[in-house]
Each structure stands twice: as structure tokens, then as C-alpha cells.
Design an enzyme around this catalytic site. Structure first.
Site, mmCIF file in Angstrom:
data_model
loop_
_atom_site.group_PDB
_atom_site.id
_atom_site.type_symbol
_atom_site.label_atom_id
_atom_site.label_comp_id
_atom_site.label_asym_id
_atom_site.label_seq_id
_atom_site.Cartn_x
_atom_site.Cartn_y
_atom_site.Cartn_z
ATOM 1 N N ARG A 128 0.837 -1.187 0.000
ATOM 2 C CA ARG A 128 0.000 0.000 0.000
ATOM 3 C C ARG A 128 0.881 1.249 0.000
ATOM 4 O O ARG A 128 1.967 1.255 0.595
ATOM 5 C CB ARG A 128 -0.837 -0.031 1.275
ATOM 6 N N THR A 166 -9.928 0.359 -10.000
ATOM 7 C CA THR A 166 -8.866 -0.357 -9.307
ATOM 8 C C THR A 166 -8.859 -1.623 -10.117
ATOM 9 O O THR A 166 -9.727 -1.797 -10.972
ATOM 10 C CB THR A 166 -9.286 -0.591 -7.848
ATOM 11 N N THR A 226 -4.095 -0.541 -7.371
ATOM 12 C CA THR A 226 -4.867 0.671 -7.686
ATOM 13 C C THR A 226 -4.032 1.934 -7.700
ATOM 14 O O THR A 226 -2.966 2.008 -7.082
ATOM 15 C CB THR A 226 -6.009 0.840 -6.654
ATOM 16 N N SER A 260 -7.810 0.860 3.430
ATOM 17 C CA SER A 260 -8.274 0.402 2.121
ATOM 18 C C SER A 260 -9.472 -0.529 2.274
ATOM 19 O O SER A 260 -9.727 -1.065 3.352
ATOM 20 C CB SER A 260 -7.127 -0.352 1.437
ATOM 21 N N SER A 261 -10.175 -0.709 1.166
ATOM 22 C CA SER A 261 -11.226 -1.734 1.114
ATOM 23 C C SER A 261 -10.808 -2.910 0.240
ATOM 24 O O SER A 261 -11.594 -3.849 0.045
ATOM 25 C CB SER A 261 -12.517 -1.142 0.539
HETATM 26 O O1 DON Z 1 -8.004 1.149 -1.371
HETATM 27 C C1 DON Z 1 -9.178 1.400 -1.588
HETATM 28 O O2 DON Z 1 -10.087 0.930 -0.939
HETATM 29 C C2 DON Z 1 -9.528 2.302 -2.755
HETATM 30 N N1 DON Z 1 -8.429 3.186 -3.033
HETATM 31 C C3 DON Z 1 -9.884 1.455 -3.918
HETATM 32 C C4 DON Z 1 -10.254 2.276 -5.114
HETATM 33 C C5 DON Z 1 -11.098 1.580 -6.075
HETATM 34 O O3 DON Z 1 -11.475 0.452 -5.916
HETATM 35 C C6 DON Z 1 -11.487 2.380 -7.248
HETATM 36 N N2 DON Z 1 -12.550 1.771 -7.943
HETATM 37 N N3 DON Z 1 -13.653 2.159 -7.911
#
Ligand code: DON
Length: 561
Positions: free
Chosen positions: A96, A371, A389, A442-443
Site C-alpha cells: 500500500r 482499481t 490501484t 483500504s477496502s
Molecule cells: O483502497 C481502496 O479501498 C480504494 N483506493 C480502492 C479504489 C477503487 O477500488 C477504485 N474503484 N472504484
């Protein structure tokens, strides 16, 4: 398994998805790869055919996606990787992005104390210190079997020689071009001398090829030191960004103990904090385990009600408890404990929706799947699940001049101010406040499901806050509803994230009458949307055969041999 609910579900899926759902599923006994880009998946199989293992292939796919899927594939962003090794051990790697050393809690607040969303998303300050290169190289060094040069060669070839743009990519570049107009290095790549690229044009990325070559030749130092680092830091200085040479040199990959849980005899392995994904998936599965979802049926009011109520409670815990564990004591044991989940779910009312507090504090994310997730498996059962991402599609839109890659806007995943929603409407507080050197919550939920030590499912998704629920539903669809992988991934999805108290759903996410029943139960904010929640490029092993599918919501591709 062939009970009434399963047959209903099959019927719904066949009627609704027959044009889409079986388009890109492949099977193999030597190895399979699925990603958002057919070219990148083909690279993975090319590496497997050369004798590489799933880690070699995954690293090759990761670098290839940085070339062929630039909105999310990256060397300027970060991600997470879950690996099941051939001895059954599961390890997870956190690459990350990190907040630069100069970052501080209020850095995105304007003079009136409000969050300046433009700054947190579309500025040089939006970029966290990239982790992807360090992550991929470290995984390769520990668990790969091929040389860096060999696994990076296909990505360099694709950048140097170019490849024909698909209609999907050409359209996407045209849509995003305006937002890049302030950055000549970005428009130099994403437009054809100021004009839109057309499908079929050969798209060459010479600067990116040179950046990749420096990594291939020098390893980590080829990105975090030397010319690439100089170019990145020069752009930061020019635009008022924060990333310094010291930040780049200090970037460190973390190997973390996997989140593990069990569900109906299967083992769930997923990403621990700073991702919230694994803990939430396990928590939601723990809440639902006492209920016979197979008998209740896919898409029925009772099943959706259970899912939404589990989502509501789990996402509320996310906002309160989760952040970078190196900075904040995340109560992981509690969040993933079966007794805790049962207790948390004890106020579940089978007849009535519960209320989320402070309804309306958040906003819905714009539809976006920017992502990207890829899944790889080899003949020895090694499985790699990677989500990577730049945060929003094309990140902060800034291509590093001379280096040819986009920077992320991951800093927006921090909680810029307690109670202020981020781009995905997610709330946070102390646990996820901005601090120097910290990783933003993050998710992303790269996940592997095993049974008796054997890989059953490899999955994950983009979609911001919806990621966790997409993974949750792919697991329920395969394990409870008996679907095969193309059905499980194609099946319409629903999403609830505690706040705002809204159930978002894709077309045909319910069996007939279920929507009305749910509304009567108190789920009054049911919001239809397009067929666009997630992009779960996944692998399912059935009867010893690996089946890989790319999500029909997008223009990805799977490959096998
Ligand atoms: O880490 C995360 O949860 C977000 N930065 C993920 C971004 C993402 O999935 C973009 N798509 N919609």
C-alpha cells in the site's frame, strides 16, 4: 445442490445474463490467469508456459497491467497480494502507498476547515509514496522462480512496441483527456497529439518502457533511486507535492499475517489492515453462517435482508475501528471472532430493517471500477490474488514527465476530517487520520478460499467501498448458492455500507417480488444502478479443474493452458 432456489437462480441468471455471462471463462489443468486485460492475462500464461510459477506469472501480469490497463494497473500506485503457497501456507503482502514524511492530519482542509476534495484527489499532494514496484519485486524474490528480467520482458515489449487500442480504452482515454489538460506529460500519452486516440491505433509508451527497463536492470533502486526517483521528485517540487527522495528510499513492503476465518467448512484467507476488506468479509460471513442461505435462495428478500443487515454492522465497525495497524490498535481479534459476530447480529430482526445512525452523512461514489484485481493459479496449486490501484481511475491524472507513469491519489483514502466522507462516502476518524509515514485504510480484498488446504476460490475486485461486498457475494454465490464461477461473478450485486443508509443494486439483483418485500421490511432507500458494481476476475476449482473468468461487467480477459 439442485434444490428449488438453485434452479430459480440458474433460471434468472440464464435469462438475464446469457449474452454476457459465459463470454470469457476458460479452464485449464496447468494454470489459469484472469485480469482486466486480455493482453496481461496472456502474459501470465506465457510465463507459466515458460515454466514459471504463479508468483512469476502474477508479477509479470502486474507489470503488464501497468502498460495495458493504465487507469488502474500501475507502477505509481499500490496494492495488496494474498498468496497460497504449494505447502498450503498463506501469506499476505501489503504494498500500500504511504503518506509522505511531510504529511499531517489537516493537510486537505481549506481555510474554513472543510475538506478540499480537489486537493485530496487531483493534486500532487494527493499522491502517496508508491508501493507497487517494491511489492512485486519482493514477492518475486521470495517466492518466484524466474529472473526479474524474464518476468518484466513482456511488459517492456508491450510498452516499447505498443499494442492496438481496444474501443474500450480509446473511449476511456477520450473521456479522461479533459481532466489531464493541465499536465502536458499526461496529454502527451493519453491523446494523439491533442486528438483522441481511436480504436485500433497502436499505442506506444516509450518513457514507461524506459522506466520499466530501469527496474528490470536495477531492481528496486531502478525506481526508488536514480533517474525515475529524480523525475518523480522534480515533478513533486514543481507542483507542490510532498514526496521526497527520503520518502521513496524509506518505502517498505510489509508481509502480514493473513486474516483467516472459516465458513461452512471452508477456510477464508484475506487481507488484514491497512485493508479493511478481509476482516469485514470474515465478520459478515460469521454473521450469516447460522442461516441456511442455500434454502433461503439467491436474490430473495430474506437472503438480501440478511446480507444488508450484516453489511450495515460490519461497515459501521470499519469506520470506527480500522486504520493502519502500525499506527492504531485495530481490534482484529474481536472483529473476526465468531462470538463477536453473533453478538453484533443478535439485534437482527428478520422482519424489519434496522436504522443506520446519522443517515445522509455520506454520499454515493460515482460509478467506477478503477482499481483492478487479477487472479493467478498454477499446476501446483499456488494461487495469487492481487488487487492494485491508483485509487480513482487514472489516479491524480499526473503522469511523471519523462517517466511515463501516472501517480495515485490514494491520500484521499485517509479520513481527512472526522465524519467527512471520502470519495466513496466512507467515514473514518482517529484510526484513519493522516499521519506521516502511515498507510491509508483500504477496502481492497484479495481473497483465497481453501478446503482441507486445497485452493477452491481466488477472488477480489475493484469498486472502492463496494469491493468488500463484491467479494462477499462471490463467496456466497459459490459456497452457498452452488454457482459455477461465471454465474457467481456475473450474478447481479447489491451494496450497503452502513452510511449512507441506502441499498444500491444492479438490474435483476432480486427474484420477483423481493424488492417490494424488502421495502415493506423497512429498506426504503433502494437505489437501482447500472450493471457496474465490481470487476471480480476470479478462479474456482471444481473437480480438480481450474476455471477462470473475467467479470462480464468489463472488457477483461482470462487465459489458460
Ligand atoms: O483502497 C481502496 O479501498 C480504494 N483506493 C480502492 C479504489 C477503487 O477500488 C477504485 N474503484 N472504484
Amino acid at each position: 445442490m439442485l434444490n428449488r432456489s438453485y434452479l430459480t437462480c440458474l433460471l434468472v441468471l440464464t435469462l438475464v445474463f446469457s449474452p454476457l455471462s459465459f463470454a470469457n471463462t476458460v479452464s485449464g489443468s496447468n494454470g489459469v490467469v484472469t485480469s482486466r486485460s486480455q493482453l496481461a492475462s496472456d502474459v501470465g500464461v506465457e510465463i507459466l508456459q515458460q515454466g514459471g510459477n504463479a508468483i512469476d506469472a502474477a508479477v509479470a501480469v502486474g507489470f503488464a497491467l501497468a502498460v495495458t490497463h493504465p487507469s488502474a494497473g500501475n507502477i505509481g500506485g499500490g496494492g495488496f497480494m494474498v498468496i497460497k503457497l504449494d505447502d498450503g501456507t498463506v501469506v499476505t503482502q501489503d504494498h500500500r502507498e504511504k503518506a509522505p514524511g511531510a504529511a499531517f492530519p489537516d493537510m486537505f482542509l481549506d481555510a474554513t476547515g472543510d475538506v478540499d476534495r480537489r486537493k485530496s484527489l487531483y493534486s500532487a499532494q494527493a499522491a502517496g509514496v508508491p508501493g507497487s514496484v517494491a511489492g512485486m519485486l519482493d514477492a518475486l524474490q521470495r517466492y518466484g522462480s524466474m529472473s526479474r528480467q524474464a518476468v518484466m520482458a513482456p511488459a517492456i515489449r508491450l510498452a516499447e512496441q505498443g499494442f492496438p487500442l481496444t474501443p474500450d480504452m480509446a473511449g476511456d482515454f477520450a473521456r479522461v483527456a479533459d481532466s489531464m489538460s493541465g499536465y502536458p506529460a499526461s496529454t502527451a500519452i493519453f491523446t494523439n497529439n491533442g486528438q483522441p486516440w481511436q480504436a485500433g491505433d497502436i499505442w506506444v509508451q516509450s518513457d514507461l518502457a524506459e522506466s520499466l527497463k530501469r527496474i528490470s536492470e536495477q531492481g528496486k533502486d531502478g525506481f526508488y533511486r536514480g533517474r525515475t526517483a529524480d523525475l518523480l521528485v522534480a515533478e513533486m517540487r514543481r507542483l507542490g507535492g510532498m514526496i521526497t527522495h527520503e520518502d521513496l528510499q524509506a518505502y517498505d513492503v510489509k508481509w502480514r499475517e493473513a486474516i483467516s476465518g472459516s465458513y461452512r467448512g471452508y477456510d477464508i484467507w484475506s487481507m488484514p489492515p491497512p485493508s479493511s476488506g478481509g476482516a469485514l468479509v470474515v465478520q459478515m460471513l460469521n454473521m450469516l453462517e447460522p442461516y441456511d442461505l442455500e434454502a433461503l435462495g439467491w436474490g430473495t428478500a430474506n437472503t438480501i435482508h440478511l446480507m444488508v443487515e450484516a453489511q450495515r454492522r460490519a461497515y459501521a465497525d470499519r469506520a470506527e475501528h480500522m486504520g493502519d495497524p502500525d499506527f492504531y490498535p485495530v481490534p482484529l481479534a474481536m472483529l473476526t471472532d465468531k462470538d463477536y459476530a453473533r453478538e453484533r447480529f443478535s439485534d437482527f430482526n428478520p422482519e424489519q430493517a434496522s436504522d443506520s445512525e446519522d443517515i445522509g452523512a455520506g454520499t454515493w461514489p460515482a460509478e467506477s471500477t478503477e482499481t483492478t484485481h487479477y487472479s493467478v493459479m498454477d499446476k501446483d496449486g499456488i494461487a495469487v490474488s492481487v488487487t492494485t490501484t491508483l485509487n480513482l481511475g487514472y489516479g491524480n491524472r499526473i503522469v511523471v514527465p519523462g517517466a511515463g507513469f501516472l501517480l495515485n491519489n490514494e491520500m484521499d483514502d485517509f479520513s481527512a476530517k472526522p465524519g467527512a466522507p471520502n470519495a466513496y462516502g466512507l467515514l473514518g476518524d482517529e484510526a484513519n487520520k493522516i499521519e506521516a509515514g502511515k498507510r491509508m485504510l483500504s477496502s481492497m480484498t484479495p481473497t483465497i478460499v481453501t478446503r482441507d488446504g486445497e485452493t477452491v476460490l481466488v477472488t477480489g475486485s475493484p469498486g472502492g467501498s463496494t469491493i468488500i461486498n463484491t467479494v462477499f457475494q462471490v463467496i456466497l454465490n459459490t459456497l452457498d448458492h452452488g454457482m459455477n464461477i461465471d454465474q457467481a461473478v456475473a450474478a447481479p450485486r447489491i451494496h450497503h455500507q452502513w452510511q449512507p443508509d441506502i441499498v444500491r443494486y444492479e438490474p435483476d439483483a432480486f427474484v420477483e417480488g423481493a424488492l417490494e418485500t424488502l421495502e415493506r421490511m423497512g429498506h426504503t432507500e433502494m437505489r437501482p444502478g447500472g450493471y457496474g458494481i465490481g470487476d471480480a476476475n476470479s478462479i474456482l476449482v471444481r473437480d480438480g479443474v481450474m476455471h477462470a473468468t473475467s467479470d462480464p461487467r468489463n472488457d477483461g480477459g482470462a487465459a489458460a493452458y
